[in-house]
Write a protein that holds these residues in place. Structure first.
Motif, PDB file in Angstrom:
ATOM      1  N   ALA A 107       0.832  -1.210   0.000  1.00 25.92           N
ATOM      2  CA  ALA A 107       0.000   0.000   0.000  1.00 25.92           C
ATOM      3  C   ALA A 107       0.863   1.256   0.000  1.00 25.92           C
ATOM      4  O   ALA A 107       0.582   2.203  -0.743  1.00 25.92           O
ATOM      5  N   PHE A 108       1.923   1.278   0.810  1.00 23.96           N
ATOM      6  CA  PHE A 108       2.793   2.451   0.866  1.00 23.96           C
ATOM      7  C   PHE A 108       3.531   2.668  -0.451  1.00 23.96           C
ATOM      8  O   PHE A 108       3.843   3.792  -0.811  1.00 23.96           O
ATOM      9  N   ALA A 109       3.776   1.574  -1.183  1.00 26.84           N
ATOM     10  CA  ALA A 109       4.466   1.677  -2.475  1.00 26.84           C
ATOM     11  C   ALA A 109       3.502   2.020  -3.605  1.00 26.84           C
ATOM     12  O   ALA A 109       3.919   2.177  -4.746  1.00 26.84           O
ATOM     13  N   GLY A 110       2.213   2.111  -3.291  1.00 24.97           N
ATOM     14  CA  GLY A 110       1.224   2.449  -4.310  1.00 24.97           C
ATOM     15  C   GLY A 110       0.772   1.263  -5.139  1.00 24.97           C
ATOM     16  O   GLY A 110       0.090   1.437  -6.145  1.00 24.97           O
ATOM     17  N   ARG A 111       1.145   0.054  -4.721  1.00 21.87           N
ATOM     18  CA  ARG A 111       0.686  -1.135  -5.439  1.00 21.87           C
ATOM     19  C   ARG A 111      -0.742  -1.444  -5.006  1.00 21.87           C
ATOM     20  O   ARG A 111      -1.150  -1.120  -3.891  1.00 21.87           O
ATOM     21  N   VAL A 113      -3.911  -3.179  -3.473  1.00 23.02           N
ATOM     22  CA  VAL A 113      -4.166  -4.113  -2.374  1.00 23.02           C
ATOM     23  C   VAL A 113      -5.659  -4.405  -2.341  1.00 23.02           C
ATOM     24  O   VAL A 113      -6.471  -3.584  -2.772  1.00 23.02           O
ATOM     25  N   GLU A 114      -5.999  -5.557  -1.858  1.00 27.50           N
ATOM     26  CA  GLU A 114      -7.402  -5.969  -1.792  1.00 27.50           C
ATOM     27  C   GLU A 114      -8.128  -5.224  -0.667  1.00 27.50           C
ATOM     28  O   GLU A 114      -7.612  -5.147   0.455  1.00 27.50           O
ATOM     29  N   ASP A 115      -9.312  -4.722  -0.960  1.00 26.95           N
ATOM     30  CA  ASP A 115     -10.126  -4.060   0.063  1.00 26.95           C
ATOM     31  C   ASP A 115     -10.394  -5.005   1.227  1.00 26.95           C
ATOM     32  O   ASP A 115     -10.345  -4.598   2.389  1.00 26.95           O
ATOM     33  N   ALA A 116     -10.659  -6.256   0.924  1.00 29.53           N
ATOM     34  CA  ALA A 116     -10.956  -7.238   1.966  1.00 29.53           C
ATOM     35  C   ALA A 116      -9.768  -7.410   2.909  1.00 29.53           C
ATOM     36  O   ALA A 116      -9.946  -7.552   4.121  1.00 29.53           O
ATOM     37  N   ALA A 117      -8.563  -7.381   2.358  1.00 28.46           N
ATOM     38  CA  ALA A 117      -7.371  -7.517   3.205  1.00 28.46           C
ATOM     39  C   ALA A 117      -7.209  -6.304   4.108  1.00 28.46           C
ATOM     40  O   ALA A 117      -6.838  -6.436   5.280  1.00 28.46           O
ATOM     41  N   LYS A 128      -1.803   2.359  10.848  1.00 25.69           N
ATOM     42  CA  LYS A 128      -0.638   2.694  10.026  1.00 25.69           C
ATOM     43  C   LYS A 128      -1.085   3.135   8.628  1.00 25.69           C
ATOM     44  O   LYS A 128      -0.563   4.111   8.091  1.00 25.69           O
ATOM     45  N   LEU A 129      -2.034   2.414   8.059  1.00 19.70           N
ATOM     46  CA  LEU A 129      -2.540   2.769   6.729  1.00 19.70           C
ATOM     47  C   LEU A 129      -3.237   4.127   6.762  1.00 19.70           C
ATOM     48  O   LEU A 129      -2.992   4.980   5.910  1.00 19.70           O
ATOM     49  N   GLY A 135      -6.337   8.605  -1.338  1.00 19.18           N
ATOM     50  CA  GLY A 135      -7.200   8.059  -2.372  1.00 19.18           C
ATOM     51  C   GLY A 135      -8.226   7.072  -1.874  1.00 19.18           C
ATOM     52  O   GLY A 135      -8.822   7.242  -0.812  1.00 19.18           O
ATOM     53  N   ASP A 136      -8.431   6.027  -2.681  1.00 20.24           N
ATOM     54  CA  ASP A 136      -9.485   5.048  -2.402  1.00 20.24           C
ATOM     55  C   ASP A 136      -9.285   4.325  -1.075  1.00 20.24           C
ATOM     56  O   ASP A 136     -10.251   4.029  -0.372  1.00 20.24           O
ATOM     57  N   LEU A 137      -8.024   4.024  -0.735  1.00 19.29           N
ATOM     58  CA  LEU A 137      -7.770   3.349   0.544  1.00 19.29           C
ATOM     59  C   LEU A 137      -8.165   4.236   1.721  1.00 19.29           C
ATOM     60  O   LEU A 137      -8.713   3.755   2.705  1.00 19.29           O
ATOM     61  N   LEU A 138      -7.891   5.512   1.614  1.00 27.34           N
ATOM     62  CA  LEU A 138      -8.258   6.439   2.678  1.00 27.34           C
ATOM     63  C   LEU A 138      -9.776   6.511   2.818  1.00 27.34           C
ATOM     64  O   LEU A 138     -10.308   6.487   3.930  1.00 27.34           O
ATOM     65  N   VAL A 139     -10.473   6.556   1.694  1.00 23.35           N
ATOM     66  CA  VAL A 139     -11.946   6.592   1.715  1.00 23.35           C
ATOM     67  C   VAL A 139     -12.484   5.298   2.332  1.00 23.35           C
ATOM     68  O   VAL A 139     -13.396   5.322   3.163  1.00 23.35           O
ATOM     69  N   LEU A 140     -11.903   4.162   1.946  1.00 24.65           N
ATOM     70  CA  LEU A 140     -12.325   2.876   2.495  1.00 24.65           C
ATOM     71  C   LEU A 140     -12.176   2.849   4.010  1.00 24.65           C
ATOM     72  O   LEU A 140     -13.100   2.446   4.731  1.00 24.65           O
ATOM     73  N   LEU A 141     -11.034   3.310   4.499  1.00 25.13           N
ATOM     74  CA  LEU A 141     -10.806   3.327   5.951  1.00 25.13           C
ATOM     75  C   LEU A 141     -11.678   4.367   6.643  1.00 25.13           C
ATOM     76  O   LEU A 141     -12.123   4.156   7.773  1.00 25.13           O
ATOM     77  N   ALA A 142     -11.967   5.475   5.977  1.00 28.72           N
ATOM     78  CA  ALA A 142     -12.832   6.506   6.556  1.00 28.72           C
ATOM     79  C   ALA A 142     -14.246   5.970   6.759  1.00 28.72           C
ATOM     80  O   ALA A 142     -14.902   6.277   7.747  1.00 28.72           O
ATOM     81  N   GLU A 143     -14.695   5.157   5.825  1.00 31.07           N
ATOM     82  CA  GLU A 143     -16.058   4.646   5.899  1.00 31.07           C
ATOM     83  C   GLU A 143     -16.174   3.340   6.685  1.00 31.07           C
ATOM     84  O   GLU A 143     -17.181   3.100   7.339  1.00 31.07           O
ATOM     85  N   HIS A 144     -15.160   2.491   6.578  1.00 30.88           N
ATOM     86  CA  HIS A 144     -15.287   1.143   7.139  1.00 30.88           C
ATOM     87  C   HIS A 144     -14.166   0.759   8.098  1.00 30.88           C
ATOM     88  O   HIS A 144     -14.042  -0.428   8.433  1.00 30.88           O
ATOM     89  N   GLY A 145     -13.345   1.709   8.509  1.00 30.86           N
ATOM     90  CA  GLY A 145     -12.273   1.393   9.458  1.00 30.86           C
ATOM     91  C   GLY A 145     -12.856   0.750  10.708  1.00 30.86           C
ATOM     92  O   GLY A 145     -13.948   1.103  11.147  1.00 30.86           O
TER      93      GLY A 145
END
Length: 180
Positions: A107-111, A113-117, A128-129, A135-145
């Motif tokens: 994730a830190f390298a911008g590769r 990653v699966e949302d489920a993971a 840490k994430l 981007g999308d990972l931040l939105v995912l964690l904002a909504e479902h962290g």
């Protein structure tokens, strides 16, 4: 095998025979640091011996510290993790930490990653994430962290890209702060 024999085996593998084995046997904190700082010839055999230490919690903590340090400092963490995973597999916590470091590094390298993971990751990994990604990972964690703390971290303003002086329009006169 008693603890002194165990320490002698680890010392031989790590090339560290000059330590006081009795002191190491008497003090698990000293032994923890000794395990952590070792540079063994064979990392897999070394980790296997460390995990055989009679103080199970200390042994797991020492291996965890080695995993964390290796993940923070290694360019090739994935291949190292693949090699040591069979040794760590019997301890679920260590296996999970290896998997989470793989996820974080990707994730830190911008590769991708699966949302489920990401959603299955521990609170530690999600924090840490949330502190770093965009981007999308931040939105995912904002909504479902998983925790309120993770979701709150997503709202912390990210540092803006530094503006070079050449990118700004030159004005006549000094730049004054605007408090509006």
């Amino acid at each position: 095998m008693n603890l002194l024999d165990h320490i002698a085996s680890v010392a031989a593998l790590a090339g560290r025979p000059w330590h006081d084995h009795a002191a190491l046997a008497a003090d698990e904190h000293l032994r923890f640091e000794w395990y952590r700082d070792a540079v063994p010839r064979d990392e897999i055999a070394f980790l296997r011996l460390v995990l055989a230490d009679p103080d199970r919690e200390m042994a797991i903590s020492a291996v965890l510290a080695r995993i964390d340090e290796r993940a923070r400092s290694s360019i090739d963490f994935h291949s190292w993790a693949d090699r040591v995973e069979p040794v760590c597999a019997p301890v679920e916590f260590l296996s999970r930490r290896l998997a989470e470091w793989r996820l974080l590094i990707d994730a830190f390298a911008g590769r991708p990653v699966e949302d489920a993971a990401v959603l299955a990751a521990s609170d530690w990994a999600q924090r840490k994430l949330a502190a770093v990604v965009d981007g999308d990972l931040l939105v995912l964690l904002a909504e479902h962290g998983r925790t309120r703390r993770v979701r709150a971290l997503t709202r912390v303003p990210r540092p803006a890209r530094p503006v070079r002086l050449s990118d700004r329009a030159v004005t006549s006169g000094p730049i004054r702060p605007c408090y509006g």
